[in-house]
Every structure is written in structure tokens, then in C-alpha cells.
Design an enzyme around this catalytic site. Sequence first.
Site, short mmCIF file in Angstrom:
data_model
loop_
_atom_site.label_atom_id
_atom_site.label_comp_id
_atom_site.label_asym_id
_atom_site.label_seq_id
_atom_site.Cartn_x
_atom_site.Cartn_y
_atom_site.Cartn_z
N ASP A 227 6.01 25.88 28.18
CA ASP A 227 6.29 24.48 28.48
C ASP A 227 7.64 24.13 27.88
O ASP A 227 7.84 24.30 26.67
CB ASP A 227 5.21 23.57 27.89
CG ASP A 227 3.86 23.77 28.56
OD1 ASP A 227 3.83 24.16 29.73
OD2 ASP A 227 2.84 23.53 27.89
N ASP B 273 -4.53 20.08 37.25
CA ASP B 273 -5.11 19.64 35.99
C ASP B 273 -6.40 18.91 36.34
O ASP B 273 -6.36 17.89 37.04
CB ASP B 273 -4.16 18.71 35.24
CG ASP B 273 -2.91 19.41 34.76
OD1 ASP B 273 -3.03 20.52 34.21
OD2 ASP B 273 -1.80 18.87 34.95
#
Length: 251
Positions: free
Chosen positions: A11, A130
Site C-alpha cells: 500500500d 472490500d
Amino acid sequence: MLAKRIIPCLDVRHGKVVKGVNFEGVKDVGDPVACAAEYNRQGADELVFYDIVASHEGRGVFLDVVRETAKQVFIPLTVGGGIATVADMRDTLRAGADKISINSSAVKNPALISQGAELFGSQCIVVGIDAKRNGKGGYTVFVNGGRIDMQMDLIEWVKEIQARGAGEICLNSIDTDGVRGGFDIEMLQAVCANVRIPVIASGGAGKCSDFATAFQQTGATAALAASLFHFGELTVAQVKADCRSKGIIVR
């Protein structure tokens, strides 16, 4: 049987690799190019880069990171975060990405999946999801880094993703993300039972055996992790060795 893949995820925020828990408490981990080079040395099968802020201002800087990584790392590179148009896809591929990952933008504009698959090939299009338990025995889809509940049924969404030509799904469980208690086996089983395209397990790896468990108990074709690898608790080679010892074919 296809060999299972082990994929470190990086990330990236403002040019640095970061990691948080349940999308919160984010802290710096290191330089993305250096991290990518180390994972390449360890034998990672692929790498995933997510621009987690994905602001318009930061996009140019992030693509510079992708270009530099592509010069030094010779395994497939998937890049996501803020990719909202076909032009964004093209720019990211030209910067050196092998695959594009779209998440929030795919939910808001599902046609983007079809357009990307038609122009660049299904093998280039990964749809990230997600998802979280909805308290009613099912799962709902979230966007914007897990902050906004779209009230979309996960299983219906994965079926549409496949129908629109995506080549792969990266399934992240918000319930297990960063908690390190293992991948969300039930969610993975539910998704793998409803699609034929490859599914990457994401969110929750806490120990070496969690990877093998995901492969043994679900149809996942790859498993992705961040914290375990970033903080040096495990290497890719150790995970692969554990999988092999349990009869799982890995690359």
C-alpha cells in the site's frame, strides 16, 4: 492443477509503503521500489501496488514509482488506486504495470470492467473487492477504502464481475484485514463457489500456515499479504516451503 501464487501487497501513500489495521492506524514501512526488489529476490510470484490516497495530485508521483519498480523487478506487477477511466488504465500499463486493479471505480461504473477487458484483455483486469459481513448471513460490498457501505450483495457482484470479462478477483475481507487471525475462509468459500475466474485471498494472514489453510479449504488460486512480509516476520520462501510440505503446488 495450477500452482498457487504468493503475492506481497504494498500500500503506497505519498511515495511510501504504509500499513494499517482495518484501514486505520496507518504507518510508514519503507521505500516501495526497495520493498519490491526484496520481494522479487525472495521469489514472490507477483506484486500488488495500491495507491491508497489516489489523489489526482499524487497520481504522477505514483506512476513514477511504478516506472522505477518495473525497471528493477521482473515479476508481474498489479497496480490499483484511483484508476477511474480507460485513459487511467492505459497510463498505468504504459508505466510498467502488467495488470490493473479497480475497486471503487468498478462498483460505481461497472462498464469500466467491460471496457478494460475489451481494450487490454481480460488478463489485465483485476477487480478488487472490500467486503464485510452484513449480519444477515451474507456479505456486503464497501468502497472508498472500506468506508462506504454500498448495500450491494457480494455474491451478485462477483457474478457480474465475471460476466463483464474481468480476469481475476482480489477479495479482501474488512472483518479480517490487518487483524492477523487468518484469511476469511467462509467468505472465500462463498465467492469461489460462484465464479470460475481466479480469486486472490486477501486480508488477515497472521502466520505461515494461514496461506496453506486458505488453499486447502477454499478455491483461492493466490494469497496476498502485507504486514507479515513488510515487518520481516515471514519470507515468501518460508510460506512456499510450508505449502509444499502440505502437498500444495506452488511456483
